[in-house]
Design an enzyme around this catalytic site. Structure first.
Site, short mmCIF file in Angstrom:
data_model
loop_
_atom_site.label_atom_id
_atom_site.label_comp_id
_atom_site.label_asym_id
_atom_site.label_seq_id
_atom_site.Cartn_x
_atom_site.Cartn_y
_atom_site.Cartn_z
N TYR A 1 0.80 -1.11 -0.13
CA TYR A 1 -0.07 0.05 0.00
C TYR A 1 0.86 1.27 0.01
O TYR A 1 0.44 2.25 0.65
CB TYR A 1 -0.92 0.07 1.19
N TRP B 1 2.79 4.49 -2.11
CA TRP B 1 2.19 5.86 -2.69
C TRP B 1 1.64 5.11 -4.10
O TRP B 1 2.36 4.59 -4.80
CB TRP B 1 3.33 6.72 -2.87
N ASP C 1 9.77 15.97 -14.78
CA ASP C 1 10.51 16.77 -13.34
C ASP C 1 11.43 15.62 -13.07
O ASP C 1 11.87 15.79 -11.92
CB ASP C 1 9.08 16.38 -12.51
N GLU D 1 0.76 18.17 -16.59
CA GLU D 1 1.73 18.20 -15.41
C GLU D 1 2.79 18.98 -15.93
O GLU D 1 3.46 18.74 -16.77
CB GLU D 1 2.01 17.09 -14.54
N GLU E 1 -0.04 18.64 -11.62
CA GLU E 1 0.87 18.95 -10.64
C GLU E 1 1.52 20.23 -11.41
O GLU E 1 2.01 20.15 -12.46
CB GLU E 1 2.15 17.94 -10.26
#
Length: 840
Positions: A430, A432, A684, A715, A737
């Site tokens: 579980y 990210w 990024d 993004e 983002e």
């Protein structure tokens, strides 16, 4: 030539030929009409099979000669047709002898075919030559002139409906016509195949004619020269004496004489044809010593893996691909895996980067996988936020544990799947996970997002949904949780306003590849299968591109009238891929990647009806491309409401695999476009990343009206991630983002506003609506940066938003408001969303 035909004309040589199948790429249909007895067509080894030739116009037929190879037909028919769909027998035998057969016939038609029902050998059907004799149809040419446009590829700015295509104006049949949408300007264009000398143009207008129009020529289909112009058109049958040259000739209408569109029974170009038999790397040859029309179809290349239930060592082959692709985030390898219809046991396909896995059935349940299609994040220490660029499609799964694991991030569609169990969207442990997309799928059990922060599901059926973190959006999903945003975080629309499922490849009953193009749906709910309404297009009508082919060749194939399949790999291009024909399908396999060199656009789509773009990645080159994808030229104004262009699983990347730059990723100028799942990403992380290393101003710029986005992921662009200038735009689900890397507050100062909004609706817009939109900041270079708002829009009743949120990731920068000056700002490091449920 046979003396028996001295009084007749050979009508078929060099004409367009198609077939039910081809044995291999070296035996295409065109080889039977090339006049070369050293080349041949041969079919698959099954019954029935056919070979068809298009004579360009209805003709009177007197005889047909069949020059058989050893593999001949024992039983076959000669058939004619006026439309290529309804056939009349003009000859039939069950005692074919092979060899060189000449049969007398009495009939007429534009299309003639050999329809074989019983083979004489264990092989397919094979013809050295298929020759049709008779009297050609069509119009009487001007004295001393040669008609050079008939049967050539025609394209148009729009079509009124499917019954009035551009091709109808160059078919030699005055009973068929092209007609456009009822707006100005409009154009009809014919590709002569090579630069030709033009002496006259005949326009046979229907009642809806052009009052003001030009005749223009071009060598490249882009730059045009006027050779005739009028503002006092009279309609009727006009013969225009002109002087000019070019490969492309068009009627460009600027003022209609009626309230209807432009309509031509025939558009005829006369002159001296150029030589289109040589030069370039345009694909296959037609024999006779020259390079001729580009052939459709052919093999799909080495990185397309096709399995059937009897294939040995399937699991080992899947494991080998995964071992190469598990962490190969910015590598060059690309794979498409196909499963033929049937049942497969004990399969666990772990799917890595740039890997697409698809069933080859007409319906998902045709391919039964007793096992799993798995995405997990072991390669990244349990973090699934970089599980990009992979997909599954068109299969039924029976997971071993009861739940299939699909822990992905952006650009990882789960389409047209039947899960006979549940679906777990989180990685093992579980960790990210952030963002994903499901469409046209049936999950019998429960979908568990667990740690997934946001997700969009469209036109599906689910047995249940367990939870949500920030932003879970549903449209047209049977079994979806009720509307609850912000607590619980569900945005639920009962239907999707417009949708068209993505084109997909399948095998027909004869084992031939087809591409199925589903129809548009309005106010859709639930899956559209089995028995999806739509159209099948044989692979022989696609140019099957391989890495290394030039853009010039791809464009020649498109201009010739072929659709396009991009097989897995990298495509460097030095000119834009130009899609100019209505209803063209461009389908990528295995994340085929287009890289524009020298600062050109990667792809341009004309302002035409019904183009379908699907399943490929555009990676910015080192030269600055103004746009990576442009749909419609600036100022496009035609209506495509009845047949929109769709963009599905088409992704853009600037940087990451190396330095790249662009002005805008996608620019949409056409009206009535549906964007169904895209991720536009200024990188990024990876190579070639930095504020000045991979610059790109905007992700998506929409200038057209009536544009719908379902599943919009954009993004990290340096100005607006999305800027919407067209009227009546709609977005269902937006994940964003803001750029991580502005060096300081001044770098993103937007006049008196701090920062460029993630999603901006321009001040001129009076009608716009959005549902389930989120923006997140993470200013890693300067955490003190303040963003005034995530969303910016005119404060007018027709511009409406539902369920907005902004989040500061761990306090790395802050938002002052959600939209304009409305909504609470973020604060501290708690990573808790600030929300607005309704605006204004």
């Amino acid at each position: 030539m046979h003396a028996a035909h001295a009084a007749d004309t050979l009508l078929s040589q060099g004409r367009t030929a198609t077939a039910s199948s081809t044995e291999n790429a070296g035996t295409p249909a065109s080889a039977a009409v090339d006049g070369n007895t050293g080349t041949r067509w041969s079919s698959a080894a099954s019954d029935p099979q056919w070979l068809e030739v298009d004579l360009g116009a209805s003709a009177t037929l007197t005889s047909v000669t069949l020059n058989w190879e050893t593999a001949y037909a024992k039983a076959f028919k000669i058939q004619t047709s006026s439309d290529g769909a309804n056939w009349t027998d003009v000859y039939s035998t069950t005692t074919g002898t092979g060899g060189n057969q000449t049969v007398s016939v009495n009939g007429s038609g534009r299309y003639v075919r050999m329809y074989g029902t019983v083979r004489a050998t264990g092989y397919g059907y094979s013809l050295w030559e298929f020759q049709v004799y008779g009297t050609a149809g069509g119009s009487t040419p001007p004295a001393g002139a040669t008609l050079i446009s008939q049967g050539r590829t025609a394209t148009a700015s729009s079509t009124e409906n499917a019954g009035t295509p551009a091709s109808a104006a160059v078919d030699g049949n005055t009973g068929t016509r092209w007609s456009s949408a009822a707006s100005d300007p409009q154009w009809l264009q014919v590709d002569l195949g090579a630069t030709s000398t033009i002496s006259s143009v005949v326009l046979n207008w229907e009642t809806a004619y052009g009052k003001a129009f030009k005749i223009q020529t071009s060598n490249d289909g882009t730059t045009w020269t006027d050779i005739y112009s009028t503002t006092t058109g009279t309609g009727g049958n006009q013969t225009l004496n002109v002087t000019g040259s070019g490969r492309y000739v068009r009627m460009y209408g600027t003022a209609r004489a009626t309230q209807y569109g432009y309509s031509l029974w025939e558009f005829q170009v006369y002159g001296t044809a150029g030589d289109d038999s040589g030069g370039g790397d345009n694909g296959g040859t037609t024999g006779g010593g020259g390079t001729g029309p580009i052939q459709g179809g052919g093999d799909l290349g080495p990185n397309v893996k096709v399995f059937d239930p009897s294939t040995p060592n399937i699991q080992a082959q899947l494991d080998s691909i995964f071992s190469q692709q598990e962490s190969n985030q910015f590598g060059d390898a690309r794979y498409q895996v196909f499963f033929k219809p049937g049942t497969y046991n004990n399969i666990n396909d772990q799917i890595g980067f740039y890997t697409s896995v698809s069933g080859l059935g007409k319906n998902p349940d045709d391919v039964q996988i007793n096992g799993d299609m798995t995405v997990d994040a072991g390669w990244f220490n349990g973090n699934a936020t970089q599980n990009f660029w992979r997909s599954v499609e068109n299969m039924a799964l029976k997971p071993v544990s009861g739940d299939d694991r699909w822990a992905v991030a952006q650009a990882a569609p789960f389409r047209r799947m039947h899960v006979e169990g549940g679906l777990n969207l989180a990685p093992n442990g579980y960790g990210w996970a952030s963002g994903g997309y499901i469409a046209d799928s049936k999950i019998d059990g429960t979908v568990g997002p667990y740690s997934q922060q946001q997700w969009y599901t469209r036109d599906s059926s689910i047995g249940g949904w367990t939870n949500g973190v920030w932003n879970m959006v549903f449209s047209g999903v049977q079994g979806a949780p009720a509307q609850g945003f912000p607590n619980p975080v569900y945005t639920t629309l009962n239907t999707t306003p417009e949708s068209r499922d993505k084109p997909y490849m399948y095998l027909d009953s004869s084992g031939n590849y087809q591409v199925f193009v589903p129809n548009m749906r309005t106010n859709a709910s639930g899956v559209d299968w089995p028995n999806t309404p739509g159209t099948s297009i044989p692979l022989t009508q696609f140019y099957v591109a391989k890495p290394g082919v030039s853009a010039e060749t791809i464009n020649a194939a498109l201009a010739q009238g072929l659709n396009l399949v991009l097989t897995p790999g990298i495509y460097h291009i030095d000119q834009p891929i130009n899609v100019t024909r209505a209803n063209t399908v461009v389908l990528g396999l295995g994340y085929a990647t287009v890289i524009p060199d020298g600062g050109v656009d990667a792809m341009k789509v004309a302002d035409v009806d019904g183009v379908k773009l699907a399943g490929f990645l555009i990676d910015a080159g080192t030269g600055k491309s103004p746009q990576l994808l442009q749909v419609g030229a600036p100022g496009s104004s035609a209506s495509h409401a009845s047949n929109p262009t769709t963009i599905q699983d088409v992704f853009a990347r600037i940087g990451g695999a190396g330095p790249g730059q662009a002005g805008t990723a996608f620019e949409i100028n056409s009206n009535d476009v549906v964007i169904d799942h895209t991720w536009l990403w200024r990188a990024d992380h990876g190579a070639g990343v930095g504020w000045t290393t991979n610059p790109a101003d905007e992700g998506l710029k929409v200038n057209g009206n009536n544009v719908l986005a379902t599943g919009l992921f954009v993004e990290h662009f340096e100005k607006y991630d999305v800027e919407w200038a067209g009227q009546n735009g709609r977005t269902i689900f937006f994940q964003n983002e803001i750029a991580y890397d502005p060096p300081n507050q001044a770098a993103i100062q937007n006049g008196s506003t701090r920062g460029f909004a993630a999603y901006k609706v321009d001040s001129n817009v009076t009608s716009h609506e959005g549902w389930g939109l989120g923006s997140y900041c993470n200013f890693t270079a300067d955490p003190s940066i303040i963003q005034d708002h995530g969303f910016e829009a005119p404060n007018t009743p027709g511009v409406k938003f539902h369920d907005l949120l902004v989040v500061s990731l761990g306090g790395m920068g802050q938002y002052a408001h959600v939209i304009n000056d409305t909504g609470p700002g973020t604060s501290g490091t708690s990573t808790v969303p600030s929300t607005v449920t309704s605006y204004p």
